[in-house]
Design an enzyme around this catalytic site. Structure first.
Site, PDB file in Angstrom:
ATOM      1  N   ASP A  34      -4.433   7.595  -6.608  1.00  0.00           N
ATOM      2  CA  ASP A  34      -5.468   8.437  -6.023  1.00  0.00           C
ATOM      3  C   ASP A  34      -4.946   9.180  -4.781  1.00  0.00           C
ATOM      4  OD1 ASP A  34      -7.983   9.482  -5.786  1.00  0.00           O
ATOM      5  OD2 ASP A  34      -8.948   7.650  -5.074  1.00  0.00           O
ATOM      6  N   HIS A  35      -5.390  10.405  -4.622  1.00  0.00           N
ATOM      7  CA  HIS A  35      -5.027  11.214  -3.450  1.00  0.00           C
ATOM      8  C   HIS A  35      -3.531  11.263  -3.189  1.00  0.00           C
ATOM      9  CE1 HIS A  35      -8.840  12.651  -1.993  1.00  0.00           C
ATOM     10  NE2 HIS A  35      -9.364  11.491  -2.298  1.00  0.00           N
ATOM     11  N   GLU A  64      -6.082  14.758 -12.440  1.00  0.00           N
ATOM     12  CA  GLU A  64      -7.211  15.224 -11.625  1.00  0.00           C
ATOM     13  C   GLU A  64      -6.679  15.998 -10.431  1.00  0.00           C
ATOM     14  OE1 GLU A  64     -10.613  12.708 -10.936  1.00  0.00           O
ATOM     15  OE2 GLU A  64     -10.547  13.074  -8.774  1.00  0.00           O
ATOM     16  N   LYS A  75     -18.711   7.219   3.380  1.00  0.00           N
ATOM     17  CA  LYS A  75     -18.335   6.003   2.673  1.00  0.00           C
ATOM     18  C   LYS A  75     -19.447   4.948   2.687  1.00  0.00           C
ATOM     19  CE  LYS A  75     -14.010   7.461   2.328  1.00  0.00           C
ATOM     20  NZ  LYS A  75     -13.338   7.723   1.073  1.00  0.00           N
ATOM     21  N   HIS A 127     -16.026  11.870  -5.614  1.00  0.00           N
ATOM     22  CA  HIS A 127     -15.323  10.931  -4.734  1.00  0.00           C
ATOM     23  C   HIS A 127     -16.290  10.367  -3.695  1.00  0.00           C
ATOM     24  CE1 HIS A 127     -10.880  12.220  -5.405  1.00  0.00           C
ATOM     25  NE2 HIS A 127     -11.589  12.318  -6.522  1.00  0.00           N
TER      26      HIS A 127
HETATM   27 ZN   LIG Z   1     -11.436  11.744  -2.362  1.00  0.00          ZN
END
Ligand SMILES: [Zn+2]
Length: 510
Positions: A176-177, A292, A334, A367
């Site tokens: 991810d990222h 992605e 978050k 996200h």
């Molecule tokens: Zn993100």
């Protein structure tokens, strides 16, 4: 020992009966993991040295060329194996369902990053109930830095949990990222089945704040004349029309808008193409890796125009993606619910969906998707269930909730530690936590502590400080408690992830 020869999964009672004859100390067996293969019985147990794979069989010859471990007993034979990297690879060979695979072409998918290596069995219990495919292993480089893990370990933890729970539907592993080709290579080498390429470091944000009269000049200076001509041709004097059940959308770009977008994206487009080419070289024309692109961690929301521009420019370079993570309007902080106008979100989200349906039918990826319950029904409905939702921190928070329920004094210490590291931690996250609204734990009795996990400010405090807590001296006690209460942790996670899927409207399995 006839039961060992059968291919069905024996019951807990049968397993315990079989294990009785061996000099084996264990705290727990994982009955779902027990299965026969090539005349041997495999299964997982937990000893005071952690989880182990055990292999039982009649003939010791069958043990050759197999898992590395210690033979504890002969005739019948028993081998006890650690969950080492080497053994993980053997596990994936012998039981291919434990290997991460591409899953994003399934309509509904959910990333359930497990920062602790202990959450996947709870995640499995939730996703089993729905028509959804999971990405159990999902970590960013930043998360790995905070938790002191690497991609191989993250995937191994997921693989063993998948084996432990006998989950055979297929799961993904998401790097991810990732922000550079080196990070992509690192994740691919470790075995991920999905790449999330974060373009934020390749974007020129200034492009949108330049005075109008400077735009043309910059465009001339920075953009290769050949590219400039192609890009202008792609967008100028065109109307991009979309229609759908909730209304039509029409987008036109002025010359200045095209130039601003080119300035914003030109490096990012080169970079995306470079990474896409690399994926094709590694895995073939139809990459077996889900790809992605994320622009969610940038300073401004992604307008439908910006989304469209990026997709047309990428397609022109032959870059195909499986999902895009725009930055949506409102706030996706978050671990707490959506903040913003739900109606405005709905309208913009619909436009993003329309564009994604027309330009490759890729998914929108949400996200910081944990706990956005107020907008989940809209997301599910407008996307017609074709969505990728990423959550991670919320499973960490459920672990903290477990501590508050089972070991209040440890919770109090963790809470204190979180307060003292908050200042440092908040530099890395966009949160609006108001510490003054969190009641001091000394004023709360033990049974009131779990309630803190239902308050936004306390949730954010505990969410963003996870790296500090995991590096503190409280780590040992925390993990010990989670392992000791693993069934309770799995139940909390099952309920919590189930709630996410339920609100999104994902269809249940019969
Ligand atoms: Zn993100």
């Amino acid at each position: 020992m006839t039961s060992i020869e059968s291919s069905r999964i024996p019951s807990s009672e049968e397993i315990l009966k079989i294990l009785q004859v061996f000099p084996l100390n264990f705290q727990k067996i994982y009955p779902q993991s027990f299965c026969s293969m090539n005349g041997l019985l495999y299964g997982m147990i937990r000893t005071d040295q952690g989880k182990k794979l055990i292999i039982l069989g009649e003939k010791e010859t069958l043990f050759k060329d197999s898992f590395k471990g210690k033979i504890l007993h002969h005739a019948p034979s028993l081998k006890v194996c650690g969950l080492s990297t080497e053994n993980t690879l053997l596990l994936m060979e012998l039981f291919p369902f434990t290997r991460p695979v591409s899953v994003l072409n399934y309509p509904a998918t959910i990333g359930t990053g497990d920062r602790l290596g202990l959450a996947t069995s709870g995640h499995i219990r939730a996703v089993r109930k729905f028509k959804v495919r999971p990405v159990f292993a999902q970590q960013s480089i930043r998360e790995n830095g905070q938790t002191g893990r690497n991609y191989k370990e993250v995937i191994a933890d997921a693989a063993w949990s998948v084996f432990q729970e006998n989950y055979q539907e297929g799961y993904g592993a998401d790097g991810d990222h990732l922000k550079s080709l080196d990070e992509v290579k690192l994740a691919i080498d470790a075995g991920v089945s999905m790449i999330t390429l974060d373009l934020s470091e390749k974007l020129n944000f200034e492009a949108f704040s330049l005075p109008g009269e400077v735009v043309g000049q910059r465009f001339k200076e920075e953009i290769d004349p050949g590219d400039a001509e192609v890009l202008l041709h792609l967008f100028l004097d065109k109307e991009f029309r979309f229609s759908g059940s909730r209304g039509d959308l029409s987008i036109r770009f002025s010359e200045e808008e095209v130039k601003r977008h080119v300035l914003l994206f030109h490096q990012a487009i080169d970079f995306s193409e470079e990474v896409h080419q690399f994926l094709i070289r590694r895995t073939g024309r139809k990459p077996l890796i889900d790809f992605e692109i994320s622009i969610d961690e940038i300073p401004f929301p992604t307008s439908p125009e910006t989304h469209l521009f990026l997709m047309i420019a990428l397609r022109h370079r032959g870059v195909r993606i499986d999902s895009l993570a725009p930055r949506f309007i409102g706030e996706f902080q978050k671990g707490i619910d959506y903040r913003g106008e739900a109606a405005a979100f709905r309208e913009k989200f619909y436009r993003h969906v329309l564009i994604s349906q027309h330009y490759g039918n890729y998914k929108l990826s949400i996200h910081s998707g944990s706990d956005k319950f107020s907008i989940f029904p809209d997301i599910g409905e407008i996307s017609q269930g074709k969505i990728h939702l990423k959550t991670a921190g919320t499973s960490w928070l459920e672990a903290v909730r477990l501590i508050s329920l089972k070991d209040p004094s440890l919770y109090r210490e963790m809470h204190q530690e979180a307060l003292s590291s908050f200042g440092e931690a908040s530099k890395q996250y966009h949160v609006t936590t108001d510490l003054s609204r969190i009641p001091p734990t000394k004023d709360l009795i033990d049974s009131e502590l779990p309630g803190l996990l239902d308050q936004e400010n306390a949730r954010q405090l505990l969410h963003i400080t996870y790296g500090f807590l995991l590096k503190s001296e409280l780590r040992g006690g925390f993990f010990k408690m989670l392992i000791h209460c693993e069934e309770d942790y799995a139940s909390l996670l099952e309920n919590h992830i189930e709630k996410h899927l339920e609100y999104l409207g994902v269809e249940r399995r019969d």
